[in-house]
Design an enzyme around this catalytic site. Structure first.
Site, PDB file in Angstrom:
ATOM      1  N   ARG A  21       0.596  -1.225   0.038  1.00 14.35           N
ATOM      2  CA  ARG A  21       0.022  -0.001   0.009  1.00 14.35           C
ATOM      3  C   ARG A  21       0.944   1.182   0.056  1.00 14.35           C
ATOM      4  O   ARG A  21       1.135   2.081  -0.966  1.00 14.35           O
ATOM      5  CB  ARG A  21      -0.836  -0.148   1.320  1.00 14.35           C
ATOM      6  CG  ARG A  21      -2.015   1.114   1.102  1.00 14.35           C
ATOM      7  CD  ARG A  21      -1.614   2.615   1.483  1.00 14.35           C
ATOM      8  NE  ARG A  21      -1.272   2.664   2.970  1.00 14.35           N
ATOM      9  CZ  ARG A  21      -0.774   3.687   3.578  1.00 14.35           C
ATOM     10  NH1 ARG A  21      -0.816   4.697   2.717  1.00 14.35           N
ATOM     11  NH2 ARG A  21      -0.417   3.563   4.691  1.00 14.35           N
ATOM     12  N   ASP A  22       1.469   1.432   1.237  1.00 12.57           N
ATOM     13  CA  ASP A  22       2.374   2.811   1.130  1.00 12.57           C
ATOM     14  C   ASP A  22       3.503   2.600   0.282  1.00 12.57           C
ATOM     15  O   ASP A  22       3.732   3.745  -0.055  1.00 12.57           O
ATOM     16  CB  ASP A  22       2.921   2.674   2.557  1.00 12.57           C
ATOM     17  CG  ASP A  22       3.304   4.069   3.141  1.00 12.57           C
ATOM     18  OD1 ASP A  22       3.243   5.146   2.235  1.00 12.57           O
ATOM     19  OD2 ASP A  22       3.416   4.562   4.326  1.00 12.57           O
ATOM     20  N   HIS A 213       4.153   4.044  12.916  1.00  9.89           N
ATOM     21  CA  HIS A 213       4.422   3.730  11.420  1.00  9.89           C
ATOM     22  C   HIS A 213       5.319   5.004  11.182  1.00  9.89           C
ATOM     23  O   HIS A 213       4.842   6.196  11.345  1.00  9.89           O
ATOM     24  CB  HIS A 213       2.868   4.112  10.778  1.00  9.89           C
ATOM     25  CG  HIS A 213       2.912   4.201   9.290  1.00  9.89           C
ATOM     26  ND1 HIS A 213       2.535   3.162   8.546  1.00  9.89           N
ATOM     27  CD2 HIS A 213       3.262   5.178   8.438  1.00  9.89           C
ATOM     28  CE1 HIS A 213       2.702   3.367   7.263  1.00  9.89           C
ATOM     29  NE2 HIS A 213       3.390   4.713   7.104  1.00  9.89           N
ATOM     30  N   HIS A 215       8.451   6.808   9.178  1.00 12.15           N
ATOM     31  CA  HIS A 215       9.036   6.833   8.009  1.00 12.15           C
ATOM     32  C   HIS A 215      10.732   7.501   8.273  1.00 12.15           C
ATOM     33  O   HIS A 215      10.765   8.184   9.503  1.00 12.15           O
ATOM     34  CB  HIS A 215       8.405   8.337   7.242  1.00 12.15           C
ATOM     35  CG  HIS A 215       7.304   7.730   6.576  1.00 12.15           C
ATOM     36  ND1 HIS A 215       7.122   7.671   5.334  1.00 12.15           N
ATOM     37  CD2 HIS A 215       6.109   7.137   7.089  1.00 12.15           C
ATOM     38  CE1 HIS A 215       6.034   6.961   4.888  1.00 12.15           C
ATOM     39  NE2 HIS A 215       5.136   6.911   5.961  1.00 12.15           N
ATOM     40  N   CYS A 246       4.508   9.839   1.271  1.00 11.35           N
ATOM     41  CA  CYS A 246       3.080  10.272   1.355  1.00 11.35           C
ATOM     42  C   CYS A 246       2.991  11.499  -0.026  1.00 11.35           C
ATOM     43  O   CYS A 246       3.704  12.425   0.042  1.00 11.35           O
ATOM     44  CB  CYS A 246       2.597  10.878   2.526  1.00 11.35           C
ATOM     45  SG  CYS A 246       1.109  11.651   2.623  1.00 11.35           S
ATOM     46  N   ASN A 255       9.156   4.332   4.168  1.00 12.28           N
ATOM     47  CA  ASN A 255       9.168   3.884   5.633  1.00 12.28           C
ATOM     48  C   ASN A 255      10.277   3.177   5.949  1.00 12.28           C
ATOM     49  O   ASN A 255      11.226   2.977   5.128  1.00 12.28           O
ATOM     50  CB  ASN A 255       7.862   2.817   5.780  1.00 12.28           C
ATOM     51  CG  ASN A 255       6.675   3.348   5.498  1.00 12.28           C
ATOM     52  OD1 ASN A 255       6.288   3.453   4.486  1.00 12.28           O
ATOM     53  ND2 ASN A 255       5.898   3.263   6.537  1.00 12.28           N
TER      54      ASN A 255
END
Length: 318
Positions: A21-22, A213, A215, A246, A255
């Site tokens: 996803r990210d 979460h 980064h 993002c 991440n």
């Protein structure tokens, strides 16, 4: 003789792989669905038990994830792994549940500036819109987890007051949410801040399960993870090969790399259930497939266990 003091940390942690996803959402070049499925299958083989597999956003918002339904349906055969998906609204939640997702992750920003950029509404307005999602999930027997983006610093507003996070978490609690992901979306956090903030939040919300979460935009993700460990946090997100970013946060990089986090935790004596060598090999393959990584120390230097041939002895000069 004084006893040697030791850092007290959990013995076991759970890592959620978020690259599908990210990581994928940050890629501008289209990743074929079959390639996504191959990588997801490879990631599942590492022993990871949790994966954020996609996001059910509008295809125009993030074209890379327009194949969300197909990705979820064709991954259902993978056993022993919990899949979750990020959803922005009721329609996205319904699409996710219909495709087979059994856990939803909500989208919410800590600040109005980031929320307006990401969700076209203030933070409070965005949180109000989450209630219908929770209702739909409850009717369908699907678990829901909350999140707070830019929780440790906003690229538009800077420092996020503790009172803002408390207000959001208080509202989450009233909605029936008992687990929340705290995201350092642009890598603005530092270990002291993470430790102190988690201490305050855990005191005020003792029944809440927090996950991190992180980064690695400014190289502090691992240090922040250790600070979270000291507060008893055992749930962490990471992305293979350090992929991610993002689209609504200037300067956001990937991440913390899964292989880096697993290596670090293993070196500290903690169990992750993930095979490090498999994770490193998959990271190499992902880098080759996409043409880059997002910043991975394991791809650069390898694990500490990877020793080198001793240099031949040389006669002293002179």
């Amino acid at each position: 003789m004084n006893e040697l003091k030791q850092l007290i940390i959990p013995s076991k942690v759970e890592i959620c792989e978020v690259a599908p996803r990210d990581g994928f959402q940050a890629e501008t070049e289209w990743i074929p669905t079959e390639t996504k499925l191959r990588i997801i299958k490879e990631l599942a083989s590492t022993g990871v038990k949790s994966m954020e597999i996609t996001s059910f956003v509008h295809p125009k918002a993030i074209p890379q994830l327009k194949d969300a339904e197909e990705v979820v349906r064709k991954s259902q055969a993978l056993k022993g792994i919990k899949f979750r998906a990020l959803v922005p609204n009721v329609k996205g939640a319904e699409r996710a549940i219909d495709a087979g997702i059994t856990k939803l992750k909500l989208m919410l920003s800590a600040t109005d500036a980031h929320s307006l950029s990401n969700a076209n509404s203030t933070s409070e307005e965005a949180q109000n819109k989450l209630e219908p999602i929770i209702e739909v999930a409850a009717k369908r027997g699907v678990k829901v987890g909350g999140s707070i983006s830019v929780a440790f610093g906003c690229p538009y507003e800077g420092n996020v007051p503790l009172s803002r996070l408390v207000a959001i978490l208080d509202r989450y609690t009233k909605m029936g949410i008992d687990e929340v992901s705290l995201a350092d979306t642009t890598g603005m956090a530092n270990p002291v801040q993470v430790y102190n903030l988690l201490g305050n939040l855990k005191e005020q919300f003792p029944a809440m399960t927090f996950s991190m979460h992180l980064h690695n935009t400014r190289g502090m993700a691992l240090a922040n993870a250790v600070a979270a460990l000291q507060q008893g946090v055992i749930h962490f997100d990471s992305s293979i090969a350090g992929l991610g970013g993002c689209p609504y946060a200037p300067g956001a990089s990937g991440n913390i790399a899964t292989e880096d986090l697993v290596h670090s935790f293993h070196e500290m004596g903690m169990e992750t259930g993930i095979d490090l060598n498999s994770a490193i090999n998959i990271a190499k393959g992902v880098k080759e497939t996409l043409g880059h990584d997002g910043g991975s120390y394991m791809l650069q230097a390898g694990p500490c266990s990877e020793l080198h041939i001793k240099p031949a002895s040389q006669e002293k000069l002179g």
